[in-house]
Design a protein around this motif. Structure first.
Motif, PDB file in Angstrom:
ATOM      1  N   GLY A 170       6.522   2.112  -8.783  1.00  0.00           N
ATOM      2  CA  GLY A 170       5.655   3.272  -8.616  1.00  0.00           C
ATOM      3  C   GLY A 170       6.430   4.533  -8.302  1.00  0.00           C
ATOM      4  O   GLY A 170       5.992   5.642  -8.612  1.00  0.00           O
TER       5      GLY A 170
ATOM      6  N   ASN B  37      -4.274   0.302 -11.768  1.00  0.00           N
ATOM      7  CA  ASN B  37      -3.008  -0.420 -11.816  1.00  0.00           C
ATOM      8  C   ASN B  37      -3.200  -1.938 -11.748  1.00  0.00           C
ATOM      9  O   ASN B  37      -2.765  -2.666 -12.624  1.00  0.00           O
TER      10      ASN B  37
ATOM     11  N   PHE C 146       2.349   7.989  -4.616  1.00  0.00           N
ATOM     12  CA  PHE C 146       2.377   6.533  -4.521  1.00  0.00           C
ATOM     13  C   PHE C 146       3.192   6.103  -3.339  1.00  0.00           C
ATOM     14  O   PHE C 146       4.130   6.658  -2.955  1.00  0.00           O
TER      15      PHE C 146
END
Length: 81
Positions: free
Chosen positions: A10, A37, A81
């Motif tokens: 990420g 995701n 992230f």
């Protein structure tokens, strides 16, 4: 690159977002990646869509296509992230 299995994967997208003018807030590409995701793992259509917007190397295709227009120095960007 639909599925980021860990934080290191990420971080590839996070680094790009930090140098994109849309990185100050989550753009639709980052939001879709973050939201779907895990669901994309066993979903062919979702995987295909996410792979289209973030390629197999983790490169955001929006930023790659419009690099000149979206680039910034990254000094004000948020971590996504």
């Amino acid at each position: 690159m639909a599925y980021f299995s860990n934080g290191a994967e990420g971080a590839i997208l996070d680094e790009q977002c930090s140098k994109c003018k849309y990185g100050e807030k989550e753009c639709p590409i980052a939001l879709a990646q973050l939201e779907y995701n895990y669901e994309a793992v066993n979903n062919h259509v979702a995987t295909s869509i996410l792979n289209t917007i973030v390629d197999e190397k983790g490169v955001c295709q929006m930023r790659e296509t419009f690099k000149k227009d979206l680039a910034t120095d990254g000094s004000k960007q948020a971590t996504l992230f």
